[in-house]
Design a protein around this motif. Structure first.
Motif, PDB file in Angstrom:
ATOM      1  N   GLU A 118      -5.976   1.953  11.626  1.00  0.00           N
ATOM      2  CA  GLU A 118      -6.649   0.841  12.294  1.00  0.00           C
ATOM      3  C   GLU A 118      -8.101   1.242  12.563  1.00  0.00           C
ATOM      4  O   GLU A 118      -8.345   2.417  12.849  1.00  0.00           O
ATOM      5  N   LYS A 136       3.281   2.763  10.476  1.00  0.00           N
ATOM      6  CA  LYS A 136       2.959   3.778  11.501  1.00  0.00           C
ATOM      7  C   LYS A 136       1.446   3.710  11.665  1.00  0.00           C
ATOM      8  O   LYS A 136       0.707   4.006  10.718  1.00  0.00           O
ATOM      9  N   TYR A 137       1.006   3.283  12.824  1.00  0.00           N
ATOM     10  CA  TYR A 137      -0.428   3.056  13.001  1.00  0.00           C
ATOM     11  C   TYR A 137      -1.129   4.304  13.528  1.00  0.00           C
ATOM     12  O   TYR A 137      -0.627   4.972  14.429  1.00  0.00           O
ATOM     13  N   SER A 139      -4.996   5.007  14.985  1.00  0.00           N
ATOM     14  CA  SER A 139      -6.194   4.248  15.359  1.00  0.00           C
ATOM     15  C   SER A 139      -7.466   5.073  15.278  1.00  0.00           C
ATOM     16  O   SER A 139      -7.520   6.180  15.817  1.00  0.00           O
ATOM     17  N   GLN A 141     -11.321   5.017  16.623  1.00  0.00           N
ATOM     18  CA  GLN A 141     -11.950   4.378  17.780  1.00  0.00           C
ATOM     19  C   GLN A 141     -13.471   4.356  17.654  1.00  0.00           C
ATOM     20  O   GLN A 141     -14.071   5.332  17.209  1.00  0.00           O
ATOM     21  N   GLU A 151      -3.410  13.285  15.318  1.00  0.00           N
ATOM     22  CA  GLU A 151      -2.546  12.098  15.223  1.00  0.00           C
ATOM     23  C   GLU A 151      -2.160  11.791  13.789  1.00  0.00           C
ATOM     24  O   GLU A 151      -1.036  11.389  13.502  1.00  0.00           O
ATOM     25  N   SER A 350     -10.768  -6.820  17.902  1.00  0.00           N
ATOM     26  CA  SER A 350      -9.363  -6.592  18.299  1.00  0.00           C
ATOM     27  C   SER A 350      -8.384  -7.180  17.291  1.00  0.00           C
ATOM     28  O   SER A 350      -7.249  -6.723  17.180  1.00  0.00           O
ATOM     29  N   TYR A 353      -6.659  -4.686  15.029  1.00  0.00           N
ATOM     30  CA  TYR A 353      -5.820  -3.639  15.617  1.00  0.00           C
ATOM     31  C   TYR A 353      -4.418  -4.178  15.882  1.00  0.00           C
ATOM     32  O   TYR A 353      -4.245  -5.349  16.244  1.00  0.00           O
ATOM     33  N   ARG A 354      -3.429  -3.323  15.769  1.00  0.00           N
ATOM     34  CA  ARG A 354      -2.065  -3.662  16.162  1.00  0.00           C
ATOM     35  C   ARG A 354      -1.632  -2.826  17.371  1.00  0.00           C
ATOM     36  O   ARG A 354      -0.812  -3.241  18.149  1.00  0.00           O
ATOM     37  N   THR A 355      -2.161  -1.604  17.489  1.00  0.00           N
ATOM     38  CA  THR A 355      -1.767  -0.758  18.626  1.00  0.00           C
ATOM     39  C   THR A 355      -2.968  -0.340  19.475  1.00  0.00           C
ATOM     40  O   THR A 355      -2.908  -0.392  20.690  1.00  0.00           O
ATOM     41  N   GLY A 356      -4.048   0.060  18.861  1.00  0.00           N
ATOM     42  CA  GLY A 356      -5.234   0.506  19.618  1.00  0.00           C
ATOM     43  C   GLY A 356      -5.877  -0.661  20.345  1.00  0.00           C
ATOM     44  O   GLY A 356      -5.855  -1.788  19.850  1.00  0.00           O
ATOM     45  N   LYS A 357      -6.420  -0.401  21.541  1.00  0.00           N
ATOM     46  CA  LYS A 357      -7.023  -1.498  22.317  1.00  0.00           C
ATOM     47  C   LYS A 357      -8.549  -1.385  22.248  1.00  0.00           C
ATOM     48  O   LYS A 357      -9.147  -0.504  22.838  1.00  0.00           O
TER      49      LYS A 357
END
Ligand code: PMP
Ligand code: GLN
Length: 389
Positions: A118, A136-137, A139, A141, A151, A350, A353-357
């Motif tokens: 992501e 499996k995400y 991210s 940033q 990660e 946003s 993204y699916r998991t990261g905010k």
């Protein structure tokens, strides 16, 4: 009535369509969806027009017109020194979006894990899920968008079948550096993983950066499916002509997948893309140079309007942090606000993204005429009170 497919029924409408509709509704300048506002080279379009009249307009060969597959092989060799056999290692698709679906549906079995980095293009997750595989995400940033190595390593496991890499990366506008690609390549080789590399922005790198296809790294040719899009290379996004290059052992199944997705792609467009790929270096350099100037122009305008503008090393896009403007809502709220009140449309980061905010960035597309970019900057400056008037 029995339920329809839950993955597909659960989807919203893609953010690009939502924001483009909102832009039309409010008559705003649309810097949301990524498309150039001027059509690509006239000579390429003329070849398509003439081929339409002269024909044939019947089904081309399933994996693509021979002249286009030969041109694709020549392009890969010319720019990257990659050697693909045009008959067994190239499949022409109806856009990169179909190419992605062919890779997911053709390669994955239920239960396989797929690493998705992501922020990501929104077609990836639903098709991965529809194939029965498990995303499996990992991210990245802002503002550095650096690859989180620990990660990433942890995401690789015995069930990992595939990783999807988008380089240059939309909407981060990140160009992966050689060391990062080497890390990904090492993990792919160690864990026997297929790498699908979405390289639709391969000719849109700035500041003298060079595109490095991961397929060219040691151990990667036999496990990489390289995806390209003529829409991006020739500023003709509506044509939806893409392709996949990869090892024959994987491409035979890709071809069988493609045959039941679309089977083929409009012959006149294929002919024109074959012609276009043989253009001289000046064309490809000019494309990146023009786009770099537009990046700088819009970036300066956004900065003057009060945004904190993030770097953009490639793609059509620049992301900007709107918090310095005093706006404390979400990116979705911000993008709606500027569409309706300032007359400029962007897309919220946003949505990628699916998991990261990440909710403080708006993505702006700069593949537009200079007058449009200037007008958008002026409208934002006026609305946020930083205009000169
Ligand atoms: N991948 C990425 C990263 C994109 O941004 C896009 C959309 N422009 C595509 C794939 C799809 O390309 P195409 O229009 O050729 O289907
Ligand atoms: N990829 C384009 C973007 O990022 C949009 C493609 C689409 O609208 N499906 O804006």
């Amino acid at each position: 009535m029995k339920p329809v497919n839950t993955t597909m029924a659960g989807l919203g409408t893609t953010v690009f369509e939502v924001m483009s509709r909102l832009a039309i509704e409010h008559g705003s300048i649309n810097l949301g969806q990524g498309f150039p506002d001027q059509d690509g080279p006239e000579d390429v379009r003329r070849v398509a027009a003439e081929a339409l009249i002269e024909g044939p307009n019947q089904y081309p060969p399933m994996t693509g017109l021979p002249e286009l597959r030969q041109a694709i092989a020549a392009h890969a060799e010319r720019f990257y020194g990659l050697d693909y056999d045009w008959q067994s290692e190239i499949v022409v698709t109806s856009g990169a979006t179909e190419a992605l679906a062919d890779c997911f549906l053709g390669m994955l079995n239920p239960g396989d894990e797929v690493i998705l980095l992501e922020p990501l293009y929104d077609s990836y997750p639903p098709i991965v899920e529809r194939s029965g595989a498990v995303p499996k995400y990992v991210s990245l940033q802002p503002p550095e968008w650096s690859l989180p190595l620990a990660e990433l390593e942890a995401a690789f496991g015995p069930e990992t079948k595939m990783i999807l890499l988008n380089n240059p990366m939309n909407p981060a506008s990140k160009v992966f550096r050689r060391e990062e690609l080497e890390t990904i390549a090492r993990l792919c080789v160690e864990h026997d993983v297929i790498c699908v590399c979405d390289e639709v922005y391969e000719h849109l790198l700035f500041d003298d950066l060079q595109h490095i296809p991961i397929a060219g790294l040691p151990g990667m040719r036999e496990r990489t499916l390289r995806i390209a899009s003529a829409g991006k290379i020739f500023s003709l996004t509506g044509w939806k002509v893409g392709w996949i290059e990869g090892p024959a052992a994987l491409m035979s199944t890709i071809a069988k997948t493609h045959q039941f997705m679309t089977f083929t792609t409009a012959p006149n467009l294929q002919k024109a893309v074959a012609y276009g790929l043989a253009k001289d270096d000046a064309y490809f350099e000019g494309l990146a140079g023009d786009m770099q100037a537009k990046r700088d122009r819009l970036g300066a305008g956004l900065k003057a309007a009060g945004f904190d503008v993030l770097p953009s090393d490639g793609t059509y896009f620049v992301s900007a942090d709107f918090r310095p403007l005093g706006f404390s809502g979400t990116d979705e709220e911000f993008c709606r606000l500027i569409t309706i009140e300032a007359g400029v449309t962007a897309v919220p980061v946003s949505a990628f993204y699916r998991t990261g905010k990440v909710e403080h960035l708006a993505r702006f597309c700069f593949s537009k005429q200079d007058s449009i970019l200037d007008a958008a900057s002026a409208k934002l400056a006026d609305y946020f009170g930083s205009g000169s008037g």
